[in-house]
Design a protein around this motif. Sequence first.
Motif, PDB file in Angstrom:
ATOM      1  N   THR A   1      -0.898   4.232   6.400  1.00  0.00           N
ATOM      2  CA  THR A   1      -0.116   2.996   6.310  1.00  0.00           C
ATOM      3  C   THR A   1       0.949   2.894   7.394  1.00  0.00           C
ATOM      4  O   THR A   1       1.729   1.933   7.376  1.00  0.00           O
ATOM      5  CB  THR A   1       0.564   2.899   4.930  1.00  0.00           C
ATOM      6  OG1 THR A   1       1.350   4.068   4.723  1.00  0.00           O
ATOM      7  CG2 THR A   1      -0.468   2.777   3.829  1.00  0.00           C
TER       8      THR A   1
ATOM      9  N   PRO B   1       0.809  -1.226   0.000  1.00  0.00           N
ATOM     10  CA  PRO B   1       0.000   0.000   0.000  1.00  0.00           C
ATOM     11  C   PRO B   1       0.838   1.271   0.000  1.00  0.00           C
ATOM     12  O   PRO B   1       0.497   2.258  -0.659  1.00  0.00           O
ATOM     13  CB  PRO B   1      -0.828  -0.127   1.285  1.00  0.00           C
ATOM     14  CG  PRO B   1      -0.878  -1.586   1.561  1.00  0.00           C
ATOM     15  CD  PRO B   1       0.458  -2.110   1.125  1.00  0.00           C
ATOM     16  N   THR B   2       1.963   1.260   0.728  1.00  0.00           N
ATOM     17  CA  THR B   2       2.844   2.425   0.747  1.00  0.00           C
ATOM     18  C   THR B   2       3.552   2.599  -0.585  1.00  0.00           C
ATOM     19  O   THR B   2       3.873   3.725  -0.990  1.00  0.00           O
ATOM     20  CB  THR B   2       3.884   2.283   1.871  1.00  0.00           C
ATOM     21  OG1 THR B   2       3.233   1.917   3.078  1.00  0.00           O
ATOM     22  CG2 THR B   2       4.638   3.576   2.086  1.00  0.00           C
TER      23      THR B   2
ATOM     24  N   THR C   1      -0.292   8.753   0.942  1.00  0.00           N
ATOM     25  CA  THR C   1      -1.011   7.897   1.886  1.00  0.00           C
ATOM     26  C   THR C   1      -1.063   8.480   3.288  1.00  0.00           C
ATOM     27  O   THR C   1      -1.822   7.996   4.122  1.00  0.00           O
ATOM     28  CB  THR C   1      -0.328   6.511   1.964  1.00  0.00           C
ATOM     29  OG1 THR C   1       1.041   6.693   2.317  1.00  0.00           O
ATOM     30  CG2 THR C   1      -0.415   5.790   0.638  1.00  0.00           C
TER      31      THR C   1
END
Length: 206
Positions: A83, A72-73, A79
Amino acid sequence: PGPVTGRGRTGVCDPPAVQHHPHIHLPPVEEGPTLGDEMEQWLGGDDVSLGGLIHLFGPRSFALAFVLLMAPTALPIPTGGVTHVLEVATVVLAAQVVFGRSEPWIPLRWQGIRLAGDGSGKAVRGLLKLIRRAERFARPRATILFGNRVGNVGFGLLVILGAVSAFVAPPFTGLDTLPALGVVVLSLGVLFRDVIIAAIGVAIML
């Protein structure tokens, strides 16, 4: 009448008749499922939590957890602090690699961390695409560097470096993307025991 195998006119014994056997057709060797197949099956199941990953993949779950926790990062979008908990979990697991654990240990409250689902379908498809691309390129290279104490310590320290770099990056700048992507690619290199993929991951991270 069958062929004559006695002495011919020259006084030399004739060679015995050659018997021709039918060709034996062996069934093709069936290859086992690839990492991409295993991940796709797991991600399509009901338990896509960190605890479920560790239970299913055992010792391989260290590197797989780093791939999924940092993915996800690694997405090229801001973000913020969303995260950060995943990066902290990555550091905790990487420290266990450094200290020589063969399988991950995580607190009970972390076992329910979901690594897929909840609107992450696009991210999952992108991650599976990356894994399958790496599989096509991957070959066992310099395997002596993997699976031993020195190699594991180096792997764990590099993952900690990448996760911490992503954690301290200013929010909404995208500066956490490269170190996180480096951890993902490095972990894939360790999974495939391919020093070239691992080196690419380190280069991205640094």
